[in-house]
Design a protein around this motif. Structure first.
Motif, mmCIF file in Angstrom:
data_model
loop_
_atom_site.group_PDB
_atom_site.id
_atom_site.type_symbol
_atom_site.label_atom_id
_atom_site.label_comp_id
_atom_site.label_asym_id
_atom_site.label_seq_id
_atom_site.Cartn_x
_atom_site.Cartn_y
_atom_site.Cartn_z
ATOM 1 N N MET A 80 0.830 -1.200 0.000
ATOM 2 C CA MET A 80 0.000 0.000 0.000
ATOM 3 C C MET A 80 0.868 1.254 0.000
ATOM 4 N N GLN A 81 1.964 1.233 0.763
ATOM 5 C CA GLN A 81 2.876 2.369 0.766
ATOM 6 C C GLN A 81 3.545 2.528 -0.596
ATOM 7 N N SER A 82 3.845 1.408 -1.243
ATOM 8 C CA SER A 82 4.409 1.465 -2.590
ATOM 9 C C SER A 82 3.427 2.105 -3.560
ATOM 10 N N SER A 83 2.143 1.783 -3.419
ATOM 11 C CA SER A 83 1.130 2.389 -4.277
ATOM 12 C C SER A 83 1.074 3.895 -4.088
ATOM 13 N N ALA A 84 1.138 4.343 -2.827
ATOM 14 C CA ALA A 84 1.113 5.782 -2.555
ATOM 15 C C ALA A 84 2.349 6.468 -3.127
ATOM 16 N N ARG A 94 1.418 1.526 -12.243
ATOM 17 C CA ARG A 94 2.032 0.755 -11.164
ATOM 18 C C ARG A 94 1.339 1.011 -9.844
ATOM 19 N N SER A 95 0.912 2.251 -9.615
ATOM 20 C CA SER A 95 0.209 2.575 -8.378
ATOM 21 C C SER A 95 -1.094 1.786 -8.272
ATOM 22 N N ARG A 96 -1.842 1.724 -9.364
ATOM 23 C CA ARG A 96 -3.110 0.991 -9.332
ATOM 24 C C ARG A 96 -2.881 -0.500 -9.148
ATOM 25 N N ARG A 97 -1.824 -1.021 -9.744
ATOM 26 C CA ARG A 97 -1.516 -2.442 -9.577
ATOM 27 C C ARG A 97 -1.190 -2.752 -8.116
ATOM 28 N N ASP A 98 -0.337 -1.926 -7.501
ATOM 29 C CA ASP A 98 0.000 -2.147 -6.092
ATOM 30 C C ASP A 98 -1.208 -1.930 -5.193
ATOM 31 N N TRP A 99 -2.057 -0.962 -5.553
ATOM 32 C CA TRP A 99 -3.269 -0.703 -4.771
ATOM 33 C C TRP A 99 -4.167 -1.943 -4.763
ATOM 34 N N MET A 100 -4.321 -2.577 -5.925
ATOM 35 C CA MET A 100 -5.158 -3.769 -6.003
ATOM 36 C C MET A 100 -4.562 -4.915 -5.191
ATOM 37 N N VAL A 152 -12.669 -0.211 3.487
ATOM 38 C CA VAL A 152 -13.652 0.724 2.920
ATOM 39 C C VAL A 152 -12.937 1.938 2.339
ATOM 40 N N ALA A 153 -11.961 2.470 3.093
ATOM 41 C CA ALA A 153 -11.169 3.590 2.568
ATOM 42 C C ALA A 153 -10.419 3.179 1.311
ATOM 43 N N TRP A 154 -9.911 1.958 1.300
ATOM 44 C CA TRP A 154 -9.233 1.430 0.105
ATOM 45 C C TRP A 154 -10.186 1.375 -1.090
ATOM 46 N N ALA A 155 -11.408 0.888 -0.858
ATOM 47 C CA ALA A 155 -12.372 0.752 -1.945
ATOM 48 C C ALA A 155 -12.810 2.108 -2.492
ATOM 49 N N CYS A 156 -12.796 3.147 -1.647
ATOM 50 C CA CYS A 156 -13.187 4.485 -2.103
ATOM 51 C C CYS A 156 -12.206 5.052 -3.128
ATOM 52 N N LEU A 157 -11.038 4.425 -3.259
ATOM 53 C CA LEU A 157 -10.052 4.870 -4.249
ATOM 54 C C LEU A 157 -10.295 4.222 -5.602
ATOM 55 N N MET A 158 -11.322 3.404 -5.712
ATOM 56 C CA MET A 158 -11.571 2.685 -6.958
ATOM 57 C C MET A 158 -11.975 3.581 -8.121
ATOM 58 N N ARG A 169 -3.144 11.949 -2.599
ATOM 59 C CA ARG A 169 -3.355 12.363 -1.217
ATOM 60 C C ARG A 169 -4.151 11.300 -0.449
ATOM 61 N N ARG A 170 -5.198 10.774 -1.066
ATOM 62 C CA ARG A 170 -6.016 9.769 -0.392
ATOM 63 C C ARG A 170 -5.247 8.466 -0.192
ATOM 64 N N LEU A 171 -4.434 8.117 -1.166
ATOM 65 C CA LEU A 171 -3.609 6.919 -1.023
ATOM 66 C C LEU A 171 -2.663 7.042 0.170
ATOM 67 N N GLN A 172 -2.054 8.209 0.314
ATOM 68 C CA GLN A 172 -1.123 8.410 1.411
ATOM 69 C C GLN A 172 -1.825 8.336 2.765
ATOM 70 N N LEU A 173 -3.009 8.942 2.866
ATOM 71 C CA LEU A 173 -3.760 8.885 4.115
ATOM 72 C C LEU A 173 -4.194 7.456 4.438
ATOM 73 N N THR A 174 -4.638 6.733 3.416
ATOM 74 C CA THR A 174 -5.046 5.343 3.625
ATOM 75 C C THR A 174 -3.863 4.491 4.051
ATOM 76 N N ALA A 175 -2.704 4.718 3.429
ATOM 77 C CA ALA A 175 -1.503 3.972 3.797
ATOM 78 C C ALA A 175 -1.120 4.251 5.253
ATOM 79 N N GLN A 176 -1.231 5.500 5.683
ATOM 80 C CA GLN A 176 -0.914 5.834 7.079
ATOM 81 C C GLN A 176 -1.847 5.103 8.042
ATOM 82 N N TYR A 177 -3.120 5.039 7.696
ATOM 83 C CA TYR A 177 -4.073 4.347 8.557
ATOM 84 C C TYR A 177 -3.752 2.859 8.625
#
Length: 211
Positions: A80-84, A94-100, A152-158, A169-177
């Motif tokens: 997740m941090q790699s995606s951010a 690459r970000s979307r691949r790591d996010w998935m 849920v926060a992860w899915a909101c990035l879909m 920005r949302r990816l970074q916040l989700t990764a921190q959580y």
């Protein structure tokens, strides 16, 4: 007549500049959320230690699957941090691949926790068996609920319609959580594995002293 300045300001390329105030507000809100969750689990751990110091505590058997689950959650946070990071660098594919992949790993963690619960019940270590059982299900279940909140926060990035800056920005916040939930899990896991009734009695000052 002077042209009316736009807000947010527009750079030469035409893309809106991210509002620093909004970023700061979302970051502060996340810190408040993590603080509240951290206090909740701190109180639960205090109750866990105090209850363990009583004489009717019968520890659960060793559950080796929890080690595997810990590795899966660590991998999910790393990816997740790699995606951010990829999103900040403009590597959207690459970000979307790591996010998935991070979401799949997080789902595996939750499913594996449910499997651990099932195995304990089959071995007759259900919720109502003794206080150790109840606290294990309570602590891991509460953590699992917050992990589902992270999903849920992860899915909101879909949706793809958000801007690149907003997505980063949302990816970074989700990764921190997610990192916070991993740190919380490490504390819970260490307490479940390492704490014993003898240690709890020393911490609470309830140990029986020899005459």
């Amino acid at each position: 007549m002077r042209p009316v300045p736009s807000w947010p300001p527009m750079p030469p390329g035409g893309a809106p500049v991210a509002q620093p105030g909004r970023r700061a507000a979302s970051q502060v809100a996340l810190w408040w959320l993590m603080g509240v969750i951290g206090m909740l689990f701190a109180l639960m751990l205090v109750a866990y230690v105090m209850r363990m110091s009583q004489g009717d505590w019968r520890p659960l058997p060793s559950v080796n699957a929890l080690w595997v689950n810990t590795g899966v959650l660590a991998a999910a946070c790393i990816v997740m941090q790699s995606s951010a990071s990829q999103a900040r660098q403009g590597e959207l594919r690459r970000s979307r691949r790591d996010w998935m992949l991070a979401g799949v790993l997080a789902l595996v963690f939750v499913a594996a926790q449910l499997w651990v619960w099932r195995e304990l019940v089959l071995r007759h270590y259900g919720v109502s068996g003794n206080p150790a059982n109840s606290f294990f299900f309570l602590l891991t279940g509460l953590h699992g609920m917050h992990m589902l909140g992270g999903l849920v926060a992860w899915a909101c990035l879909m949706p793809r319609r958000v801007t690149h800056a907003a997505r980063a920005r949302r990816l970074q916040l989700t990764a921190q959580y997610w990192h916070f939930l991993f740190a919380l899990w490490i504390v819970l896991f260490a307490a479940i594995v390492n704490l014993t009734p003898e240690i709890a009695q020393r911490l609470c000052g309830t140990g029986v002293t020899a005459p």
